[in-house]
Design a protein around this motif. Sequence first.
Motif, PDB file in Angstrom:
ATOM      1  N   ASP A   9     -19.362  28.469 -11.526  1.00  0.00           N
ATOM      2  CA  ASP A   9     -17.386  28.486 -11.422  1.00  0.00           C
ATOM      3  C   ASP A   9     -16.578  28.366 -12.186  1.00  0.00           C
ATOM      4  O   ASP A   9     -16.865  29.432 -13.303  1.00  0.00           O
ATOM      5  CB  ASP A   9     -17.357  26.453 -11.500  1.00  0.00           C
ATOM      6  CG  ASP A   9     -17.327  25.963 -12.418  1.00  0.00           C
ATOM      7  OD1 ASP A   9     -17.300  26.716 -14.286  1.00  0.00           O
ATOM      8  OD2 ASP A   9     -17.190  24.814 -12.922  1.00  0.00           O
ATOM      9  N   THR A  10     -14.550  28.722 -11.633  1.00  0.00           N
ATOM     10  CA  THR A  10     -14.218  28.537 -13.035  1.00  0.00           C
ATOM     11  C   THR A  10     -14.422  29.283 -14.349  1.00  0.00           C
ATOM     12  O   THR A  10     -14.293  30.143 -15.215  1.00  0.00           O
ATOM     13  CB  THR A  10     -12.789  28.916 -12.200  1.00  0.00           C
ATOM     14  OG1 THR A  10     -12.503  27.352 -12.479  1.00  0.00           O
ATOM     15  CG2 THR A  10     -12.193  29.540 -11.519  1.00  0.00           C
ATOM     16  N   MET A  37     -29.194  14.273  -3.274  1.00  0.00           N
ATOM     17  CA  MET A  37     -28.559  14.909  -2.058  1.00  0.00           C
ATOM     18  C   MET A  37     -29.125  16.120  -1.698  1.00  0.00           C
ATOM     19  O   MET A  37     -29.073  17.251  -2.824  1.00  0.00           O
ATOM     20  CB  MET A  37     -26.674  14.495  -2.295  1.00  0.00           C
ATOM     21  CG  MET A  37     -25.881  15.182  -0.924  1.00  0.00           C
ATOM     22  SD  MET A  37     -24.240  14.864  -1.241  1.00  0.00           S
ATOM     23  CE  MET A  37     -24.120  15.380  -3.192  1.00  0.00           C
ATOM     24  N   PHE A  77     -15.433  14.635 -18.036  1.00  0.00           N
ATOM     25  CA  PHE A  77     -15.866  15.346 -18.615  1.00  0.00           C
ATOM     26  C   PHE A  77     -15.827  15.488 -19.986  1.00  0.00           C
ATOM     27  O   PHE A  77     -14.491  15.004 -20.643  1.00  0.00           O
ATOM     28  CB  PHE A  77     -16.054  17.095 -18.491  1.00  0.00           C
ATOM     29  CG  PHE A  77     -16.237  17.336 -16.695  1.00  0.00           C
ATOM     30  CD1 PHE A  77     -18.053  17.608 -17.024  1.00  0.00           C
ATOM     31  CD2 PHE A  77     -15.848  17.633 -16.197  1.00  0.00           C
ATOM     32  CE1 PHE A  77     -18.020  17.596 -15.706  1.00  0.00           C
ATOM     33  CE2 PHE A  77     -16.255  18.308 -14.899  1.00  0.00           C
ATOM     34  CZ  PHE A  77     -17.586  18.207 -14.229  1.00  0.00           C
ATOM     35  N   MET A  88     -26.033  19.042  -2.684  1.00  0.00           N
ATOM     36  CA  MET A  88     -26.270  20.130  -4.509  1.00  0.00           C
ATOM     37  C   MET A  88     -27.216  19.675  -4.285  1.00  0.00           C
ATOM     38  O   MET A  88     -28.307  18.625  -4.257  1.00  0.00           O
ATOM     39  CB  MET A  88     -25.127  18.757  -5.088  1.00  0.00           C
ATOM     40  CG  MET A  88     -24.403  19.624  -6.379  1.00  0.00           C
ATOM     41  SD  MET A  88     -24.036  18.028  -7.454  1.00  0.00           S
ATOM     42  CE  MET A  88     -22.876  17.659  -6.006  1.00  0.00           C
ATOM     43  N   LEU A 129     -18.535  24.255 -15.479  1.00  0.00           N
ATOM     44  CA  LEU A 129     -17.629  22.341 -16.139  1.00  0.00           C
ATOM     45  C   LEU A 129     -18.584  22.158 -16.796  1.00  0.00           C
ATOM     46  O   LEU A 129     -17.555  21.912 -18.108  1.00  0.00           O
ATOM     47  CB  LEU A 129     -16.038  22.157 -15.018  1.00  0.00           C
ATOM     48  CG  LEU A 129     -15.081  21.527 -16.231  1.00  0.00           C
ATOM     49  CD1 LEU A 129     -14.020  23.285 -17.175  1.00  0.00           C
ATOM     50  CD2 LEU A 129     -14.114  20.515 -15.088  1.00  0.00           C
ATOM     51  N   ALA A 130     -18.881  20.771 -16.280  1.00  0.00           N
ATOM     52  CA  ALA A 130     -19.925  20.228 -17.097  1.00  0.00           C
ATOM     53  C   ALA A 130     -20.893  20.599 -17.710  1.00  0.00           C
ATOM     54  O   ALA A 130     -20.662  20.134 -18.813  1.00  0.00           O
ATOM     55  CB  ALA A 130     -20.229  19.381 -15.758  1.00  0.00           C
ATOM     56  N   ASP A 189     -12.740  22.943 -10.160  1.00  0.00           N
ATOM     57  CA  ASP A 189     -13.557  23.514  -8.847  1.00  0.00           C
ATOM     58  C   ASP A 189     -14.008  23.290  -7.739  1.00  0.00           C
ATOM     59  O   ASP A 189     -15.023  22.920  -7.537  1.00  0.00           O
ATOM     60  CB  ASP A 189     -14.497  24.706  -9.817  1.00  0.00           C
ATOM     61  CG  ASP A 189     -13.849  25.568 -10.069  1.00  0.00           C
ATOM     62  OD1 ASP A 189     -13.281  26.918  -9.635  1.00  0.00           O
ATOM     63  OD2 ASP A 189     -13.968  25.267 -11.711  1.00  0.00           O
TER      64      ASP A 189
END
Lengths: 367, 272
Positions: free
Chosen positions: A56-57, B1, B115, A1, A24-25, B164
């Motif tokens: 993303d979606t 990462m 979130f 990531m 989303l975040a 997702d």
Amino acid sequence: MQAAATAQLERNGNGVAASGDWTLAAAPRIAALIAQLRASLPAQARVDARGIGRLDTAGARLLLDLAGDDRIDGLDANRRALLDAVAKVDLAPEPAPPRDNSLVALLARTGAAVEQIGRDALQLVGFIGLVLATLARCVPDPRRWRPTSLAFHLEQTGLDAVPIVVLLNFLVGAVVAFLGATVLKDFGATIYTVELIGYSFLREFGVLLTAILIAGRSGSAFTAQIGSMKSREEIDAIRTLGLDPVEVLVMPRLLALLIAMPLLTVLAMLAGIVGGGVVAALSMDISPTLFVTRLHDLGATKHFWVGISKAPLFAFLIACIGCLEGFKVSGSAESVGTHTTSSVVQSIFVAILVDALAAIFYMEINV
Amino acid sequence: MNAPAAENVIEVRNLRNQFGAQVVHDHLDLDVRRGEIMGVVGGSGSGKSVLLRSIIGLNRPAAGSVKLLGVEMTTASDAQRAQIEQRCGVLFQNGALFSSLSVADNVMVPMREHFRMPAALMQRFADLKIALAGLPTNAGAKYPSELSGGMVKRAALARAIALDPDILFLDEPTAGLDPIGAAAFDQLILTLRESLGLTVFLITHDLDTLYTICDRVAVLSQKRVLVCDTLDKVERYDDPWVQEYFQGPRGRSAECAAHKAQSAHAIAPGGA
């Protein structure tokens, strides 16, 4: 990531350029950016999505808020597919149903609750009738007694309940003796503690405390057992096999409780009296011999019969309520929980109510 | 990462699972590549669900290593595990929807927990996931007990894809569905894989599902992965159980149906 890149949205000539991670975040931030920009954006503005890092979606949904599917540029095939999938399914949000908080709604709910209580009571009376009819059919026929099941439930509701019933009654007996000693000392009548203990435990406390414990212990277990069978369609299976669920499930539990409850009540009375006797001997110098003699003078046998006569009645009601609530379970595991609670509350309520009625009855007939 | 250098998003090595004296897996190896749909088959009791539970961390293996998205899950810190778990979506066999919450609230649970987001925005995303899973919009307000078996699976799928995920784990997704519903569900998984770029780990008994959507198939037998390859190679694998599984009457008819569908597709390529 990769390290998250902040989502950006900038005016770019006639259109806008999107960049950063649209995920989303970041959704709340992006939604705010879009809300800011949208008012000033021309109707046919195009969106340049080349700079977008991750998508993303949620990000795709927000991109579509900005412009139609066909006015977004710079997407590779995968992202185009994602955008198409989102665009295809998204439907106009349905308006939330209006909430009714008015006084009328309150009254309506109160009325519905009262009606429900009436219906529950009627159902219980009906079920009691059904159980009595089944009982009358089964008792004369020894082949229908189901000894294995009966023994199992006798152990569960009777034997396993002995420690808790004895301990609890012993403790309450000791407490009542202390109370009696404290109050009666002012009149120099501590000796009457014996009468207080004997009277209360033989007539009322022994059987009532047992009933409350059994309602919490066994009534709830009956509801949960039958309820989980109901939710797994086992009750329906019993029916289709040509068996009567009331006979198969209710009878062994009812008979077990009818046998166990009087026995437990005797133990409860003894434990309460012993608890009171120990306190009397230790803190009031009333010797056990004197204690027992006074109990005899009290006419203990008569009071014992008054108390024990209520045990089968309580047992019957607790078993009926427990089993009926089990049969009322529908579908989900949540429903099992609701009905178990309801079963315990109802059984304890009914036990105390019947006990009060019985007290008046015995007083009127001077027993 | 860093982005995982390897192509494998799931790497299981030397996995050993045992319950008391009963050994379920021994020296089990399995790789799942990014973007593929991996079907896992095996007889009842061969430990398919246990394998899934070991991979997602619900079951601690007795020995061996499980790497998810490049992270060794058996030794990862709690924070690392939580991060990886957020990138996995799981569809349990019976849905495992929270019965006290409506479908929309079920989908919103992970969003709400992970979130900070305005309720209206969250509701929109939940509606989107519910629609992506192929449910009508009004299903969001319903409770799990009001749904049919197929709808429960779709609602559970909507919750599984709420964040997702990169990897989607499906435990017998088409079990208990009628053939039409099962075929629609297969197509749904295929569509979601294409559009969301998912990797799918799929446990199934449904031969039609194997033939229609799986890129590779792993056969679980004799406490390990007996063979793991594309379907036509697995079919030809020389093992009595595998032969009976794929060459039995049900296997053959499913294969037949799949070929028919493919040739029909070849004649009319504009169909999809």
